[in-house]
Design a protein around this motif. Structure first.
Motif, PDB file in Angstrom:
ATOM      1  N   LYS A 110      27.768  28.384  14.004  1.00 38.40           N
ATOM      2  CA  LYS A 110      27.997  29.026  15.092  1.00 38.40           C
ATOM      3  C   LYS A 110      28.929  28.437  16.077  1.00 38.40           C
ATOM      4  CE  LYS A 110      22.921  30.106  15.552  1.00 38.40           C
ATOM      5  NZ  LYS A 110      21.842  29.972  16.241  1.00 38.40           N
ATOM      6  N   ALA A 111      29.237  27.105  16.103  1.00 41.83           N
ATOM      7  CA  ALA A 111      30.298  26.636  16.879  1.00 41.83           C
ATOM      8  C   ALA A 111      31.697  26.774  16.398  1.00 41.83           C
ATOM      9  CB  ALA A 111      30.033  25.006  16.946  1.00 41.83           C
ATOM     10  N   LEU A 112      31.703  26.908  14.885  1.00 45.94           N
ATOM     11  CA  LEU A 112      33.155  27.252  14.292  1.00 45.94           C
ATOM     12  C   LEU A 112      33.305  28.736  14.701  1.00 45.94           C
ATOM     13  CD1 LEU A 112      32.922  25.910  10.837  1.00 45.94           C
ATOM     14  CD2 LEU A 112      34.813  25.562  12.522  1.00 45.94           C
ATOM     15  N   LEU A 113      32.295  29.601  14.611  1.00 44.31           N
ATOM     16  CA  LEU A 113      32.692  31.006  14.936  1.00 44.31           C
ATOM     17  C   LEU A 113      33.319  31.233  16.534  1.00 44.31           C
ATOM     18  CD1 LEU A 113      29.995  32.737  13.073  1.00 44.31           C
ATOM     19  CD2 LEU A 113      32.390  32.728  12.526  1.00 44.31           C
ATOM     20  N   LYS A 114      32.278  30.418  17.267  1.00 46.09           N
ATOM     21  CA  LYS A 114      32.614  30.549  18.765  1.00 46.09           C
ATOM     22  C   LYS A 114      33.912  30.001  19.122  1.00 46.09           C
ATOM     23  CE  LYS A 114      30.730  29.287  23.431  1.00 46.09           C
ATOM     24  NZ  LYS A 114      29.865  28.428  24.133  1.00 46.09           N
ATOM     25  N   ASP A 115      34.429  28.837  18.444  1.00 44.27           N
ATOM     26  CA  ASP A 115      35.586  28.289  18.828  1.00 44.27           C
ATOM     27  C   ASP A 115      36.569  29.339  18.113  1.00 44.27           C
ATOM     28  OD1 ASP A 115      34.377  26.177  19.817  1.00 44.27           O
ATOM     29  OD2 ASP A 115      34.718  24.911  17.863  1.00 44.27           O
ATOM     30  N   ALA A 116      36.662  30.055  17.266  1.00 45.96           N
ATOM     31  CA  ALA A 116      37.573  30.861  16.548  1.00 45.96           C
ATOM     32  C   ALA A 116      37.424  32.289  17.339  1.00 45.96           C
ATOM     33  CB  ALA A 116      37.011  31.358  15.203  1.00 45.96           C
ATOM     34  N   GLY A 117      36.635  32.563  18.454  1.00 44.63           N
ATOM     35  CA  GLY A 117      36.610  33.685  19.413  1.00 44.63           C
ATOM     36  C   GLY A 117      35.834  34.626  18.929  1.00 44.63           C
ATOM     37  N   TYR A 118      34.875  34.509  17.963  1.00 43.03           N
ATOM     38  CA  TYR A 118      33.826  35.486  17.728  1.00 43.03           C
ATOM     39  C   TYR A 118      32.849  35.538  18.745  1.00 43.03           C
ATOM     40  CZ  TYR A 118      35.997  36.071  13.005  1.00 43.03           C
ATOM     41  OH  TYR A 118      36.832  36.227  11.931  1.00 43.03           O
ATOM     42  N   ARG A 119      32.066  36.843  18.943  1.00 40.76           N
ATOM     43  CA  ARG A 119      31.117  36.828  19.923  1.00 40.76           C
ATOM     44  C   ARG A 119      30.117  37.498  19.175  1.00 40.76           C
ATOM     45  NH1 ARG A 119      33.779  41.207  22.337  1.00 40.76           N
ATOM     46  NH2 ARG A 119      34.214  41.419  21.270  1.00 40.76           N
ATOM     47  N   LEU A 120      28.726  37.084  19.896  1.00 38.19           N
ATOM     48  CA  LEU A 120      27.300  37.683  19.526  1.00 38.19           C
ATOM     49  C   LEU A 120      26.956  38.734  20.487  1.00 38.19           C
ATOM     50  CD1 LEU A 120      25.435  37.608  16.967  1.00 38.19           C
ATOM     51  CD2 LEU A 120      24.288  35.783  18.334  1.00 38.19           C
ATOM     52  N   VAL A 121      26.910  39.834  20.282  1.00 38.85           N
ATOM     53  CA  VAL A 121      26.383  40.578  21.271  1.00 38.85           C
ATOM     54  C   VAL A 121      25.352  41.371  20.827  1.00 38.85           C
ATOM     55  CG1 VAL A 121      27.118  42.682  22.801  1.00 38.85           C
ATOM     56  CG2 VAL A 121      28.829  40.965  22.332  1.00 38.85           C
ATOM     57  N   ASP A 122      24.240  41.313  21.195  1.00 37.15           N
ATOM     58  CA  ASP A 122      22.950  42.147  21.166  1.00 37.15           C
ATOM     59  C   ASP A 122      22.609  42.014  19.571  1.00 37.15           C
ATOM     60  OD1 ASP A 122      22.631  43.004  23.472  1.00 37.15           O
ATOM     61  OD2 ASP A 122      24.032  44.871  23.209  1.00 37.15           O
ATOM     62  N   GLY A 123      22.793  40.600  19.033  1.00 34.61           N
ATOM     63  CA  GLY A 123      22.484  40.418  17.680  1.00 34.61           C
ATOM     64  C   GLY A 123      23.778  40.827  16.675  1.00 34.61           C
ATOM     65  N   ARG A 124      24.802  41.304  17.033  1.00 36.46           N
ATOM     66  CA  ARG A 124      25.755  41.663  16.181  1.00 36.46           C
ATOM     67  C   ARG A 124      27.008  40.834  16.462  1.00 36.46           C
ATOM     68  NH1 ARG A 124      25.771  47.509  14.646  1.00 36.46           N
ATOM     69  NH2 ARG A 124      23.795  47.984  14.639  1.00 36.46           N
ATOM     70  N   LEU A 125      27.662  40.237  15.499  1.00 36.49           N
ATOM     71  CA  LEU A 125      28.910  39.371  15.524  1.00 36.49           C
ATOM     72  C   LEU A 125      30.220  40.574  15.659  1.00 36.49           C
ATOM     73  CD1 LEU A 125      29.874  36.491  15.396  1.00 36.49           C
ATOM     74  CD2 LEU A 125      30.132  36.761  12.775  1.00 36.49           C
ATOM     75  N   HIS A 126      31.041  40.150  16.529  1.00 31.85           N
ATOM     76  CA  HIS A 126      32.136  40.951  17.203  1.00 31.85           C
ATOM     77  C   HIS A 126      33.394  39.867  16.952  1.00 31.85           C
ATOM     78  CE1 HIS A 126      30.251  44.237  18.971  1.00 31.85           C
ATOM     79  NE2 HIS A 126      29.208  43.498  19.016  1.00 31.85           N
ATOM     80  N   TYR A 127      34.237  40.731  16.239  1.00 32.62           N
ATOM     81  CA  TYR A 127      35.599  39.981  15.929  1.00 32.62           C
ATOM     82  C   TYR A 127      36.241  39.251  17.401  1.00 32.62           C
ATOM     83  CZ  TYR A 127      36.305  42.566  11.486  1.00 32.62           C
ATOM     84  OH  TYR A 127      36.168  42.745  10.159  1.00 32.62           O
ATOM     85  N   PRO A 128      37.261  38.436  17.221  1.00 31.65           N
ATOM     86  CA  PRO A 128      37.705  37.752  18.449  1.00 31.65           C
ATOM     87  C   PRO A 128      38.476  39.134  19.379  1.00 31.65           C
ATOM     88  CG  PRO A 128      38.253  36.446  16.783  1.00 31.65           C
ATOM     89  CD  PRO A 128      37.412  37.495  15.986  1.00 31.65           C
ATOM     90  N   GLU A 129      38.603  38.843  20.518  1.00 29.31           N
ATOM     91  CA  GLU A 129      39.405  39.735  21.348  1.00 29.31           C
ATOM     92  C   GLU A 129      40.734  40.061  20.583  1.00 29.31           C
ATOM     93  OE1 GLU A 129      38.557  41.806  24.060  1.00 29.31           O
ATOM     94  OE2 GLU A 129      36.746  41.173  23.809  1.00 29.31           O
ATOM     95  N   GLY A 130      41.105  41.471  20.553  1.00 25.47           N
ATOM     96  CA  GLY A 130      42.250  41.844  20.128  1.00 25.47           C
ATOM     97  C   GLY A 130      42.393  41.726  18.550  1.00 25.47           C
ATOM     98  N   VAL A 131      41.631  41.550  18.020  1.00 29.77           N
ATOM     99  CA  VAL A 131      41.477  41.387  16.407  1.00 29.77           C
ATOM    100  C   VAL A 131      40.658  42.632  16.162  1.00 29.77           C
ATOM    101  CG1 VAL A 131      40.886  40.550  14.220  1.00 29.77           C
ATOM    102  CG2 VAL A 131      41.616  39.059  16.327  1.00 29.77           C
ATOM    103  N   GLU A 132      41.307  43.640  15.136  1.00 32.57           N
ATOM    104  CA  GLU A 132      40.558  44.833  14.684  1.00 32.57           C
ATOM    105  C   GLU A 132      40.726  44.757  13.102  1.00 32.57           C
ATOM    106  OE1 GLU A 132      41.954  48.432  16.173  1.00 32.57           O
ATOM    107  OE2 GLU A 132      41.945  47.456  18.373  1.00 32.57           O
ATOM    108  N   GLU A 133      39.709  45.227  12.382  1.00 36.94           N
ATOM    109  CA  GLU A 133      39.652  45.381  10.821  1.00 36.94           C
ATOM    110  C   GLU A 133      40.529  46.711  10.550  1.00 36.94           C
ATOM    111  OE1 GLU A 133      36.335  46.232   7.494  1.00 36.94           O
ATOM    112  OE2 GLU A 133      35.627  45.640   9.386  1.00 36.94           O
ATOM    113  N   THR A 134      41.205  46.081   9.503  1.00 35.55           N
ATOM    114  CA  THR A 134      42.134  47.118   8.976  1.00 35.55           C
ATOM    115  C   THR A 134      41.640  47.421   7.611  1.00 35.55           C
ATOM    116  OG1 THR A 134      43.779  45.701   8.498  1.00 35.55           O
ATOM    117  CG2 THR A 134      43.872  46.738  10.521  1.00 35.55           C
ATOM    118  N   LEU A 135      41.536  48.771   7.273  1.00 40.99           N
ATOM    119  CA  LEU A 135      41.164  48.821   5.770  1.00 40.99           C
ATOM    120  C   LEU A 135      42.263  49.434   4.959  1.00 40.99           C
ATOM    121  CD1 LEU A 135      37.737  50.918   6.641  1.00 40.99           C
ATOM    122  CD2 LEU A 135      37.937  48.574   6.237  1.00 40.99           C
TER     123      LEU A 135
END
Length: 83
Positions: free
Chosen positions: A55-80
């Protein structure tokens, strides 16, 4: 890198050996068999489950947990990438 490391830390391999293989397997953190001593990295095998560190690694990398869902760091979007 942080996501892969966090996923690795979140896996309780001892529990998997006990629950899935009834104790008839070896804990592994590598696709290389422990029987192949020359190619094996004992340091990699020393990784143990640590959910708080994950959890600390993800937080330090900018990931956020919102309503039980993990979100990318600000400004990062998934590209397919398609075929």
């Amino acid at each position: 890198v942080a996501m892969r490391r966090a996923l690795s830390l979140a896996i309780d391999r001892n529990l998997m050996v006990t629950a899935a293989w009834n104790g008839s397997a070896e804990v592994a953190n590598s696709p290389v068999s422990t029987a192949l001593a020359f190619w094996r990295d004992d340091e990699a095998l020393a990784i143990s489950a640590n959910l708080e560190e994950a959890k600390a690694l993800l937080k330090d990398a900018g990931y956020r947990l919102v309503d039980g869902r993990l979100h990318y760091p600000e400004g990062v979007e998934e590209t397919l990438v398609g075929p």
